[in-house]
Design an enzyme around this catalytic site. Structure first.
Site, PDB file in Angstrom:
ATOM      1  N   HIS A 178     -63.721  39.417   5.410  1.00 12.04           N
ATOM      2  CA  HIS A 178     -65.269  39.415   5.699  1.00 12.04           C
ATOM      3  C   HIS A 178     -65.473  41.109   5.437  1.00 12.04           C
ATOM      4  O   HIS A 178     -66.666  41.353   5.677  1.00 12.04           O
ATOM      5  CB  HIS A 178     -65.573  38.914   6.843  1.00 12.04           C
ATOM      6  N   ASP A 387     -69.944  48.420   4.589  1.00 11.15           N
ATOM      7  CA  ASP A 387     -70.296  47.125   5.423  1.00 11.15           C
ATOM      8  C   ASP A 387     -69.751  45.979   4.326  1.00 11.15           C
ATOM      9  O   ASP A 387     -69.927  46.304   3.003  1.00 11.15           O
ATOM     10  CB  ASP A 387     -71.477  46.811   5.405  1.00 11.15           C
TER      11      ASP A 387
END
Ligand code: GDG
Length: 488
Positions: A178, A387
Site C-alpha cells: 500500500h 504517498d
C-alpha cells in the site's frame, strides 16, 4: 453476487484487523480501525460476506490492537469470528511495539517514503520483524485450508509470502503493497541480507501488486540488482515458479462517499458547517498525523497565500483535521507539537476578532461528519511529500455530488497518476502551493464541474471492488496458466 473467487474462501492477512479492541474499566470495546487499507478494503471484504457462496466464510487475519489476557482469548476469538469474520493474531503489546513502532515504522516506513535520514538500521528491530512475521505465519496455518486463496497486505508482512509458501506450496498467495516501493538507490540502503530477505519473502507470492507503474518498475529493478533474477513482461522466474508483478491502482468505495454526501442529514450538517465558519470559502486538509503527509509545508503555504493576497483575509478558512496515529514514535510526537505551534502562530498573526484562519481538530471523525466536511469544502489541499496512493483525494472528489470543488494534489501521491484533472503541485515548494490555493479559489464553477465530472467517471468505474476483483482474477489466472504449463 459471485466474485472472481468462485467457490473459494479468501484469507486476508494484514497487520491490523479492521476492528480494534480497547479495554476500558475492565470491559473490551470494539471500534473501527483507522487508515487507508482498512477503510478501503473493508468494502470488498464486506461484499464477500453477503454472497451465497463459500467465499462468505472469508476471514480477515490480523492483530486486534492490544494484549488480550489468555483467559479472555477464547471469548474474544469467538466474538471476532461471529461479528466481524475476523481471526486474531494474539501478540503482547511489548512485542508489537518493537515490531510495529520498530522495524515497520522506524525502518521501512521512512525509507520507502524517501526519508532516509529518519531511518533506523538496527539488528534487534530486524530480528523482531522476522519473529512477528513467523507468528503471523503460524496463525494463518492454523486456519488455512488447501483450497483457500491468501491475500497478504502491506509492508509489515513482506516476509510472510515465502514463509507460507514453505508450509503450503500449492495455495495461491497474493501480496499488495500500500506504500511506495522506492527506487533501487534507496532500497539498497538496507543491509544487503535484509534487502535480499525482503525480496525473497515477497517472491513467495504468485502475484505482487503495487499502486503505480513506477513502484512496480522499482521493485523489478531491485529484484534484478539484488537477487540477480531476470524479468520479462512483469514475470520473474524463481526456481520452478513464475511470479507475476503488476500495477493495481487502488480505488475507493465510490458509492459510499457519493451517496452519503446526498443524505439529507449530511446536507444539513454541511450547511451548518458553512454557516458556523461564517459562510467563508473553506479549504480542507485531512490526514493521519504523519511526516510524509506534508502538513507543515501546507500550513506555511496557507500563511504565504494570506500574506500575498490580503484581499482573501477574513474570506477563507482552513479546516485542518489531523487524525492521531503511531503515538509511540518520537518523530510523531514532535511533529504534533510543531503543528500545534504553527497553527497558533498563523492564527495569532492573521486572526481577527471576527475570524480564525485555521480551525484545527486533532481527532478521528465519524464517517458522516467527514463526508459533510468534504462536501462543504471549496478546496481540498492534499500535499503529501510522498504517498503510496492517497485515498482522501479520491474520497473528496467522490463526495462532490454537485461537482463543485477543487482538488489540489501533490504530484508525489500515487493518486496523481489517475486524478489528472486536479491542480498538481510540488509539495516541497511553498510558493507553488500558495499559488495553487489562489488558482483554486478563483477557478470558475463550470471549470470545476468539468474537472470533477471527468474524475468521478474514473472513480466510479475503478472502485475498490473492481480493484480487488482484478487482483483476484489475475492471481487465480496465474495459477491456472502455471498448472497448464506444468501439465504439458
Ligand atoms: C495507506 C497509504 C494508501 C482519515 N481520517 C479520518 C478517516 N480517514 C480515512 C480516510 C481514508 C483513510 O483514512 C486514509 O487513507 P490514505 O490513503 O489517505 O492514507 P494512509 O492511511 O496513509 O493509507 C496510502 C492507502 O494505504 C491505501 O492503499 O492510499 O498511500 O499510506 O480512507 O477517509 N476516516 C474517518 N474519519 C477520519 O477522521 N471516518
Amino acid at each position: 453476487m459471485e466474485s472472481n473467487l468462485g467457490m473459494k474462501r479468501l484469507l486476508v492477512v494484514s497487520n491490523r484487523l479492521p476492528v480494534t479492541i480497547d479495554k476500558k474499566q475492565g470491559e473490551y470495546i470494539f471500534k473501527e480501525s483507522v487508515g487507508g487499507l482498512v477503510s478501503g478494503f473493508s468494502a470488498y471484504f464486506n461484499s464477500l460476506q453477503n454472497t451465497a457462496f463459500t467465499e462468505k466464510d472469508s476471514v480477515w487475519i490480523g492483530w486486534p490492537g492490544l494484549s488480550v489476557e489468555m483467559s479472555d482469548q477464547p471469548a474474544i476469538r469467538e466474538r471476532l469470528s461471529k461479528e466481524f469474520g475476523a481471526f486474531p493474531v494474539f501478540l503482547d503489546e511489548a512485542t508489537m511495539d518493537k515490531f510495529y513502532l520498530g522495524f515497520c515504522n522506524k525502518t521501512i516506513w521512512p525509507l520507502f517514503h524517501y526519508f532516509f535520514s529518519l531511518t533506523k538500521f538496527e539488528d534487534d528491530l530486524w530480528e523482531q520483524y522476522v519473529a512477528v512475521n513467523k507468528v503471523f505465519c503460524d496463525a494463518v496455518c492454523q486456519i488455512a485450508r488447501p483450497d483457500d486463496v491468501i491475500w497478504i497486505h502491506d509492508y509489515h508482512l513482506m516476509l510472510l509470502p515465502e514463509m507460507l509458501r514453505q508450509r503450503m506450496p500449492d495455495v495461491p498467495i497474493g501480496f499488495f503493497l500500500h506504500i511506495p516501493f522506492p527506487d533501487y538507490e534507496i532500497f539498497r540502503l538496507l543491509p544487503r541480507r535484509w534487502g535480499a530477505a525482503i525480496m525473497e519473502g515477497l517472491l513467495g507470492a504468485d502475484l505482487i501488486g503495487f499502486h503505480t507503474i513506477d513502484y512496480t518498475q522499482h521493485f523489478l529493478n531491485s529484484v534484478a540488482r539484488i537477487l540477480g533474477l531476470a524479468h520479462a513482461l512483469g514475470r520473474v522466474r524463481i526456481g520452478e515458479r513464475t511470479v507475476r508483478v503488476d500495477t493495481f491502482p487502488m480505488g475507493i468505495d465510490f458509492a459510499k462517499y457519493h451517496e452519503t454526501a446526498k443524505q439529507p442529514r449530511v446536507i444539513r450538517e454541511s450547511e451548518r458547517l458553512r454557516r458556523m465558519l461564517g459562510d467563508r470559502k473553506i479549504i480542507l486538509s485531512v490526514d493521519r498525523l504523519d511526516y510524509t503527509k506534508g502538513i507543515a509545508n501546507r500550513l506555511e503555504a496557507f500563511a504565504l497565500f494570506l500574506e500575498q493576497n490580503p484581499h482573501w483575509q477574513e474570506k477563507v478558512t482552513l479546516a485542518l483535521v489531523v487524525v492521531p496515529s503511531r503515538v509511540g514514535v518520537d518523530q510523531y510526537q514532535s511533529m504534533k507539537r510543531n503543528i500545534d505551534e504553527t497553527v497558533g502562530r498563523i492564527n495569532g498573526r492573521f486572526g481577527t476578532l471576527r475570524w480564525v484562519p485555521i480551525v484545527y481538530q486533532y481527532r478521528y471523525l465519524p464517517l458522516s461528519p467527514l463526508v459533510a466536511l468534504y462536501s462543504a469544502s471549496d478546496v481540498a489541499l492534499i500535499t503529501p511529500l510522498r504517498d503510496g496512493m492517497n485515498l482522501v483525494a479520491k474520497e473528496y472528489v467522490a463526495a462532490k455530488a454537485d461537482n463543485q470543488g477543487v482538488l489540489i494534489l501533490s504530484e508525489m501521491a500515487g493518486a496523481a497518476k489517475e486524478l489528472d484533472q486536479a491542480i498538481m503541485v510540488n509539495p516541497n515548494s511553498i510558493e507553488e502551493i500558495a499559488g495553487s490555493i489562489k488558482e483554486a479559489l478563483e477557478m470558475p464553477e463550470h471549470e470545476q464541474q468539468r474537472r470533477n465530472q471527468g474524475m468521478q467517471v474514473l472513480l466510479a468505474k475503478y472502485d475498490v471492488i473492481r480493484w480487488a476483483d482484478l487482483f483476484i482474477k489475475q492471481l487465480l489466472g496465474m495459477r491456472e496458466s502455471e498448472r497448464k504449463a506444468a501439465a504439458k
